[in-house]
Design an enzyme around this catalytic site. Sequence first.
Site, PDB file in Angstrom:
ATOM      1  N   THR A  43     -26.085   5.937   4.067  1.00 14.73           N
ATOM      2  CA  THR A  43     -25.755   6.478   5.299  1.00 14.73           C
ATOM      3  C   THR A  43     -26.613   7.763   5.717  1.00 14.73           C
ATOM      4  O   THR A  43     -26.329   8.561   6.630  1.00 14.73           O
ATOM      5  CB  THR A  43     -24.231   7.088   5.264  1.00 14.73           C
ATOM      6  OG1 THR A  43     -24.028   8.097   4.260  1.00 14.73           O
ATOM      7  CG2 THR A  43     -23.388   5.747   5.161  1.00 14.73           C
ATOM      8  N   GLU A  89     -34.437   1.234  14.762  1.00 16.66           N
ATOM      9  CA  GLU A  89     -32.896   1.193  15.291  1.00 16.66           C
ATOM     10  C   GLU A  89     -33.019   1.190  16.525  1.00 16.66           C
ATOM     11  O   GLU A  89     -34.044   1.899  17.375  1.00 16.66           O
ATOM     12  CB  GLU A  89     -32.268   2.401  14.725  1.00 16.66           C
ATOM     13  CG  GLU A  89     -32.027   2.614  13.314  1.00 16.66           C
ATOM     14  CD  GLU A  89     -31.032   3.966  13.014  1.00 16.66           C
ATOM     15  OE1 GLU A  89     -30.578   4.641  14.031  1.00 16.66           O
ATOM     16  OE2 GLU A  89     -30.779   4.022  11.843  1.00 16.66           O
ATOM     17  N   ARG A 102     -30.849   8.128   6.290  1.00 18.70           N
ATOM     18  CA  ARG A 102     -31.852   7.762   7.166  1.00 18.70           C
ATOM     19  C   ARG A 102     -32.445   6.421   6.783  1.00 18.70           C
ATOM     20  O   ARG A 102     -32.842   6.295   5.746  1.00 18.70           O
ATOM     21  CB  ARG A 102     -32.802   8.614   7.339  1.00 18.70           C
ATOM     22  CG  ARG A 102     -32.251   9.982   8.265  1.00 18.70           C
ATOM     23  CD  ARG A 102     -32.124   9.465   9.777  1.00 18.70           C
ATOM     24  NE  ARG A 102     -31.822  10.782  10.668  1.00 18.70           N
ATOM     25  CZ  ARG A 102     -30.680  11.083  10.762  1.00 18.70           C
ATOM     26  NH1 ARG A 102     -29.443  10.388  10.480  1.00 18.70           N
ATOM     27  NH2 ARG A 102     -30.332  12.164  11.655  1.00 18.70           N
ATOM     28  N   GLY A 149     -25.735  17.549  -1.225  1.00 22.00           N
ATOM     29  CA  GLY A 149     -25.680  18.831  -0.292  1.00 22.00           C
ATOM     30  C   GLY A 149     -24.111  18.738   0.530  1.00 22.00           C
ATOM     31  O   GLY A 149     -23.291  18.530  -0.404  1.00 22.00           O
ATOM     32  N   ARG A 150     -24.036  19.102   1.729  1.00 18.68           N
ATOM     33  CA  ARG A 150     -22.911  19.075   2.259  1.00 18.68           C
ATOM     34  C   ARG A 150     -22.070  17.670   2.092  1.00 18.68           C
ATOM     35  O   ARG A 150     -21.025  17.681   1.954  1.00 18.68           O
ATOM     36  CB  ARG A 150     -22.935  19.506   3.633  1.00 18.68           C
ATOM     37  CG  ARG A 150     -23.369  20.825   3.970  1.00 18.68           C
ATOM     38  CD  ARG A 150     -23.640  21.296   5.404  1.00 18.68           C
ATOM     39  NE  ARG A 150     -24.978  20.601   5.808  1.00 18.68           N
ATOM     40  CZ  ARG A 150     -25.945  21.312   6.063  1.00 18.68           C
ATOM     41  NH1 ARG A 150     -25.903  22.572   6.145  1.00 18.68           N
ATOM     42  NH2 ARG A 150     -27.337  20.747   6.580  1.00 18.68           N
ATOM     43  N   ILE A 151     -22.941  16.697   2.839  1.00 14.80           N
ATOM     44  CA  ILE A 151     -22.141  15.320   2.873  1.00 14.80           C
ATOM     45  C   ILE A 151     -21.903  14.895   1.661  1.00 14.80           C
ATOM     46  O   ILE A 151     -20.922  14.345   1.196  1.00 14.80           O
ATOM     47  CB  ILE A 151     -22.798  14.552   3.905  1.00 14.80           C
ATOM     48  CG1 ILE A 151     -22.863  14.812   5.259  1.00 14.80           C
ATOM     49  CG2 ILE A 151     -22.200  12.838   3.863  1.00 14.80           C
ATOM     50  CD1 ILE A 151     -24.040  14.139   6.075  1.00 14.80           C
ATOM     51  N   HIS A 201     -25.411   2.661  13.001  1.00 13.76           N
ATOM     52  CA  HIS A 201     -25.708   4.147  12.570  1.00 13.76           C
ATOM     53  C   HIS A 201     -24.183   4.958  13.370  1.00 13.76           C
ATOM     54  O   HIS A 201     -24.443   5.731  14.278  1.00 13.76           O
ATOM     55  CB  HIS A 201     -26.841   4.646  13.387  1.00 13.76           C
ATOM     56  CG  HIS A 201     -27.427   5.971  13.012  1.00 13.76           C
ATOM     57  ND1 HIS A 201     -28.763   6.277  12.936  1.00 13.76           N
ATOM     58  CD2 HIS A 201     -26.615   7.106  12.615  1.00 13.76           C
ATOM     59  CE1 HIS A 201     -28.762   7.577  12.491  1.00 13.76           C
ATOM     60  NE2 HIS A 201     -27.766   8.067  12.237  1.00 13.76           N
TER      61      HIS A 201
HETATM   62  P1  NAP Z   1     -27.769  18.976   3.375  1.00 10.57           P
HETATM   63  O1  NAP Z   1     -26.456  19.579   3.269  1.00 10.57           O
HETATM   64  O2  NAP Z   1     -29.066  19.613   3.571  1.00 10.57           O
HETATM   65  O3  NAP Z   1     -27.900  17.806   2.032  1.00 10.57           O
HETATM   66  C1  NAP Z   1     -28.954  17.237   1.777  1.00 10.57           C
HETATM   67  C2  NAP Z   1     -29.418  17.404   0.218  1.00 10.57           C
HETATM   68  O4  NAP Z   1     -30.504  16.578   0.066  1.00 10.57           O
HETATM   69  C3  NAP Z   1     -29.636  18.789  -0.291  1.00 10.57           C
HETATM   70  O5  NAP Z   1     -28.762  18.916  -1.198  1.00 10.57           O
HETATM   71  C4  NAP Z   1     -30.996  18.783  -0.953  1.00 10.57           C
HETATM   72  O6  NAP Z   1     -30.873  19.433  -2.152  1.00 10.57           O
HETATM   73  C5  NAP Z   1     -31.181  17.331  -1.161  1.00 10.57           C
HETATM   74  N1  NAP Z   1     -32.459  16.804  -1.218  1.00 10.57           N
HETATM   75  C6  NAP Z   1     -33.489  17.150  -0.389  1.00 10.57           C
HETATM   76  N2  NAP Z   1     -34.741  16.620  -0.722  1.00 10.57           N
HETATM   77  C7  NAP Z   1     -34.463  15.912  -1.609  1.00 10.57           C
HETATM   78  C8  NAP Z   1     -35.197  14.902  -2.452  1.00 10.57           C
HETATM   79  N3  NAP Z   1     -36.379  14.864  -2.357  1.00 10.57           N
HETATM   80  N4  NAP Z   1     -34.563  14.290  -3.688  1.00 10.57           N
HETATM   81  C9  NAP Z   1     -33.392  14.472  -3.904  1.00 10.57           C
HETATM   82  N5  NAP Z   1     -32.566  15.289  -3.164  1.00 10.57           N
HETATM   83  C10 NAP Z   1     -33.109  15.950  -2.054  1.00 10.57           C
HETATM   84  O7  NAP Z   1     -27.656  17.859   4.535  1.00 10.57           O
HETATM   85  P2  NAP Z   1     -26.263  16.960   5.106  1.00 10.57           P
HETATM   86  O8  NAP Z   1     -25.548  17.770   6.009  1.00 10.57           O
HETATM   87  O9  NAP Z   1     -25.594  16.576   3.525  1.00 10.57           O
HETATM   88  O10 NAP Z   1     -26.957  15.771   5.582  1.00 10.57           O
HETATM   89  C11 NAP Z   1     -27.616  14.914   4.898  1.00 10.57           C
HETATM   90  C12 NAP Z   1     -28.588  13.926   5.931  1.00 10.57           C
HETATM   91  O11 NAP Z   1     -27.524  12.759   6.226  1.00 10.57           O
HETATM   92  C13 NAP Z   1     -28.926  14.321   7.112  1.00 10.57           C
HETATM   93  O12 NAP Z   1     -30.355  14.859   6.863  1.00 10.57           O
HETATM   94  C14 NAP Z   1     -29.000  12.978   8.087  1.00 10.57           C
HETATM   95  O13 NAP Z   1     -30.247  12.736   7.894  1.00 10.57           O
HETATM   96  C15 NAP Z   1     -28.120  12.415   7.305  1.00 10.57           C
HETATM   97  N6  NAP Z   1     -26.937  12.028   8.211  1.00 10.57           N
HETATM   98  C16 NAP Z   1     -26.515  10.630   8.717  1.00 10.57           C
HETATM   99  C17 NAP Z   1     -25.427  10.802   9.655  1.00 10.57           C
HETATM  100  C18 NAP Z   1     -25.136   9.251   9.984  1.00 10.57           C
HETATM  101  O14 NAP Z   1     -24.440   9.169  11.011  1.00 10.57           O
HETATM  102  N7  NAP Z   1     -25.489   8.127   9.225  1.00 10.57           N
HETATM  103  C19 NAP Z   1     -24.468  11.673   9.780  1.00 10.57           C
HETATM  104  C20 NAP Z   1     -24.927  12.849   9.587  1.00 10.57           C
HETATM  105  C21 NAP Z   1     -26.040  12.832   8.560  1.00 10.57           C
HETATM  106  P3  NAP Z   1     -32.202  19.945  -2.822  1.00 10.57           P
HETATM  107  O15 NAP Z   1     -32.543  20.692  -1.898  1.00 10.57           O
HETATM  108  O16 NAP Z   1     -31.614  20.905  -3.932  1.00 10.57           O
HETATM  109  O17 NAP Z   1     -32.915  18.817  -3.377  1.00 10.57           O
END
Ligand code: NAP
Length: 321
Positions: free
Chosen positions: A235, A266, A237, A155-157, A287
């Site tokens: 990175t 955590e 969850r 997705g975004r990240i 984290h």
């Molecule tokens: P995002 O743009 O919503 O991207 C998430 C991606 O995951 C989407 O492209 C989605 O595509 C895919 N997805 C959802 N369910 C799935 C599954 N069952 N199997 C495979 N792919 C799946 O979110 P983001 O902004 O990139 O953030 C992603 C996550 O990073 C957040 O939810 C958060 O938990 C984590 N995060 C962690 C930190 C940290 O400090 N470590 C910081 C920021 C974010 P589809 O819908 O096509 O499956």
Amino acid sequence: MQYRVFVSRRLPQEALDIISAVAEIDLWEGDAPPPRDVIAEKIAAADGMLCLLTDRIDGPLMDGASRLKVVSQMAVGYDNIDVPACTQRGVKVGNTPGVLTETTADLAFALILATARRVVQADNELRGGEWKTWSPLQWTGTDVHGATLGIVGLGRIGYEVARRARGFDMKVLYCNRSAHEGAENDFGAVKVSMEELLAQSDFVSLHCPLTTETRHLFGTEQFKQMKPSAILINTARGPIVNQIELAQALQDGVIAAAGIDVFEAEPVPLNDPLLQVPADRIVVLPHIGSASVKTRTRMAVLAAGNLVAGIQGLPLPHPVN
Ligand code: NAP
């Protein structure tokens, strides 16, 4: 003032200024998260709450909170919030997408490089007096450039991690439920099945949200399908990975190494099996994916914007429900 809000941790002043222009702030000053009974008591007298991922927000907690109109989370992930329970009670939920994307992608790449090139291990061993001479074999790792990166949840990240990977001439595979045409066109990313991604990737980096579908998506079975030389980066969850099974897989050499920023519990307890894995096989971080001063400020400002919109009955700039 007409409105009152509960803010569950001290925030950058810029964000507090946005909120205090509209509402009286009840600020939790503790370094640790407020206990559940304190949150319940505070939100019973509040129009809105600004929370962090360390605060569990669910139906029973909100039962006495008749004034509550909005729960604004200072994070993009919101698995700590029971969103349907909020929706049922007419409580809006907001999050902070976008502003932390690049910073988190930077950290995922830092873990890729640190694990592959033994950066933390070599630093520690140098300090421990183990650098006796330049040696042909000591501290040799694996190349990042030209390797295959498998992104689970592009997705975004994930997109930004793929963009960084292009600079390292990496081949990018990904596994999502739907195709990401941007990444396919921009970097030649290839959508594959999970089996194919596990079998072909030198690095597997997790970027999907934590949902009922992704909880323990990775365990012994998946590690066995990975190359013995492969490195897992998480990175996203903690609970997306079965942590006990990961520790075992690393101990047994089923996979080569892991770079971990997020844990099932955590802060991770110091006696956790993952912390017993030798340091040449794992890099662990507390984290800190989004932890740059600039990004944390932008996240707080976004969360403040959601909060003040919600208490005034306006649409949230970044709504979840
Ligand atoms: P995002 O743009 O919503 O991207 C998430 C991606 O995951 C989407 O492209 C989605 O595509 C895919 N997805 C959802 N369910 C799935 C599954 N069952 N199997 C495979 N792919 C799946 O979110 P983001 O902004 O990139 O953030 C992603 C996550 O990073 C957040 O939810 C958060 O938990 C984590 N995060 C962690 C930190 C940290 O400090 N470590 C910081 C920021 C974010 P589809 O819908 O096509 O499956």
